[in-house]
Write a protein that holds these residues in place. Structure first.
Motif, mmCIF file in Angstrom:
data_model
loop_
_atom_site.group_PDB
_atom_site.id
_atom_site.type_symbol
_atom_site.label_atom_id
_atom_site.label_comp_id
_atom_site.label_asym_id
_atom_site.label_seq_id
_atom_site.Cartn_x
_atom_site.Cartn_y
_atom_site.Cartn_z
ATOM 1 N N ILE A 270 0.840 -1.204 0.000
ATOM 2 C CA ILE A 270 0.000 0.000 0.000
ATOM 3 C C ILE A 270 0.874 1.252 0.000
ATOM 4 N N ALA A 271 1.902 1.267 0.866
ATOM 5 C CA ALA A 271 2.764 2.444 0.990
ATOM 6 C C ALA A 271 3.496 2.735 -0.314
ATOM 7 N N GLN A 272 3.892 1.694 -1.029
ATOM 8 C CA GLN A 272 4.577 1.909 -2.311
ATOM 9 C C GLN A 272 3.651 2.614 -3.312
ATOM 10 N N ARG A 273 2.405 2.180 -3.359
ATOM 11 C CA ARG A 273 1.436 2.813 -4.264
ATOM 12 C C ARG A 273 1.119 4.243 -3.832
ATOM 13 N N HIS A 278 1.240 9.868 -4.547
ATOM 14 C CA HIS A 278 1.089 11.106 -3.773
ATOM 15 C C HIS A 278 2.387 11.608 -3.143
ATOM 16 N N GLY A 279 3.477 10.890 -3.259
ATOM 17 C CA GLY A 279 4.703 11.294 -2.598
ATOM 18 C C GLY A 279 4.805 10.683 -1.208
ATOM 19 N N SER A 283 -0.322 10.783 4.355
ATOM 20 C CA SER A 283 -1.443 11.270 5.156
ATOM 21 C C SER A 283 -2.576 10.259 5.118
ATOM 22 N N PRO A 284 -3.523 10.355 6.042
ATOM 23 C CA PRO A 284 -4.688 9.458 6.003
ATOM 24 C C PRO A 284 -5.437 9.549 4.673
ATOM 25 N N ASP A 285 -5.553 10.754 4.097
ATOM 26 C CA ASP A 285 -6.254 10.910 2.823
ATOM 27 C C ASP A 285 -5.511 10.200 1.692
ATOM 28 N N ASP A 286 -4.163 10.278 1.722
ATOM 29 C CA ASP A 286 -3.367 9.599 0.693
ATOM 30 C C ASP A 286 -3.575 8.086 0.778
#
Length: 327
Positions: A270-273, A278-279, A283-286
């Motif tokens: 998930i973090a990679q995507r 988004h960079g 953030s929770p929204d990202d």
């Protein structure tokens, strides 16, 4: 102290005679090196040390030996032994002393096998509390062994982890995991606030053991980041996950150990995507943007069926990450 008779050396120590029910036993302290020379764990004509090595965990015994040699700790719990005939074990009431022959098969170990093996491996010596039963039958020895090793309840791992913090007795990974757990347990904005149980297993709560197992498997992605930074990213992810599953009426119980570990295990993907899209703000929204796309492809029945496999449950979600095309 020792005295010598025709058949070899005897050792003598001050002891107390205690009666419990139908059993009588003796309490005393014996030097660890003497125990290492006089105790065995199997009733066969073979080297006592080899007996220990074959039946017991040498790594655990070496940890005990290292602990003894470090000189900073203490092992106050009693070793429980059964005197054998070759010991010629005797108690003199007048002087309150016991004596026994120094023989490799003098005592059968009923409890404390790893401590005795650790004494074999240790370079230093210490006085050890000992309980000695005498004139037991093989049946009595077997019953006592079973009673001792089944009726004693080990301290829960959750409580040990909590106590390690109080004792300042944690390794670097444990320290990081413990600090992050505490942030999730105490920060009002934590998505797990009110759901953490620091010192015991508790229904509908996440224990330290479950939390550590889940986070430890993905800790590598954070490198040397501070605990507060790790908390921020993981909290953002879990907040987004909870929010997006609620929007879609997906029942995911994060307090269930398999579910919690599975949901954390997919964070690297998930973090990679999130980073690609988004960079590195995380953030929770990202996270919600990516997690929401993933959950569109998840059936409610699949999310509800946790099962017993972390990897199988994680696949329910990672399958939703696969890009679907119309060409």
């Amino acid at each position: 102290m020792a005295d010598t008779v025709n058949d070899g050396p005897f050792l003598s120590y001050t002891a107390s005679l205690i009666t419990q029910g139908k059993h009588r036993f003796y309490t005393l302290t014996i030097p660890s090196d003497v125990l290492a020379r006089t105790c065995f764990v199997i009733d066969r004509d073979e080297d006592p040390v080899q007996g220990f090595q074959r039946l017991l965990d040498k790594t655990r015994a070496q940890q005990i030996a290292d602990y003894i040699d470090a000189g900073f700790g203490t092992i106050p719990t009693s070793v429980v032994l059964s005197a054998q005939k070759v010991a010629d074990f005797e108690y003199t009431r007048k002087t309150r002393t016991v004596r026994f022959r120094e023989n490799p098969k003098s005592f059968l170990v009923l409890d404390g096998q790893h401590r005795i093996y650790g004494f074999h491996l240790a370079k230093s010596e210490l006085r050890v509390p000992v309980v000695v039963y005498n004139e037991l039958s093989r049946a009595d020895e077997s019953k006592l062994f079973i009673d001792i090793n089944t009726k004693q309840r080990p301290v829960p791992n959750e409580l040990l982890l909590d106590i390690r913090k109080l004792a300042d007795y944690r390794n670097d990974i444990e320290t990081r995991l413990g600090d992050i757990f505490d942030l999730f347990a105490t920060q009002p904005d934590s998505p797990l606030f009110g759901l953490m149980s620091p010192s015991k297993r508790k229904k509908d709560h996440i224990s330290r053991v479950t939390f550590n197992a889940g986070l430890k498997s993905i800790l590598y992605i954070f490198g040397e980041a501070e605990s507060t930074d790790i908390y921020r990213v993981v909290a953002s992810y879990l907040s987004a996950f909870v929010s997006e599953t609620n929007k879609r009426n997906l029942e995911v119980d994060l307090t269930a150990p398999v579910a919690f570990r599975a949901v954390l295990s997919i964070l690297p993907d998930i973090a990679q995507r999130v980073r690609d899209k988004h960079g590195t703000g995380y953030s929770p929204d990202d996270f919600a943007d990516v997690v929401g796309d993933m959950l569109k492809n998840i059936k409610p029945s699949s999310a509800k069926n946790i099962g017993n496999s972390v990897s199988a449950y994680a696949k329910v979600f990672t399958d939703g990450l696969k890009v679907k095309t119309i060409f």
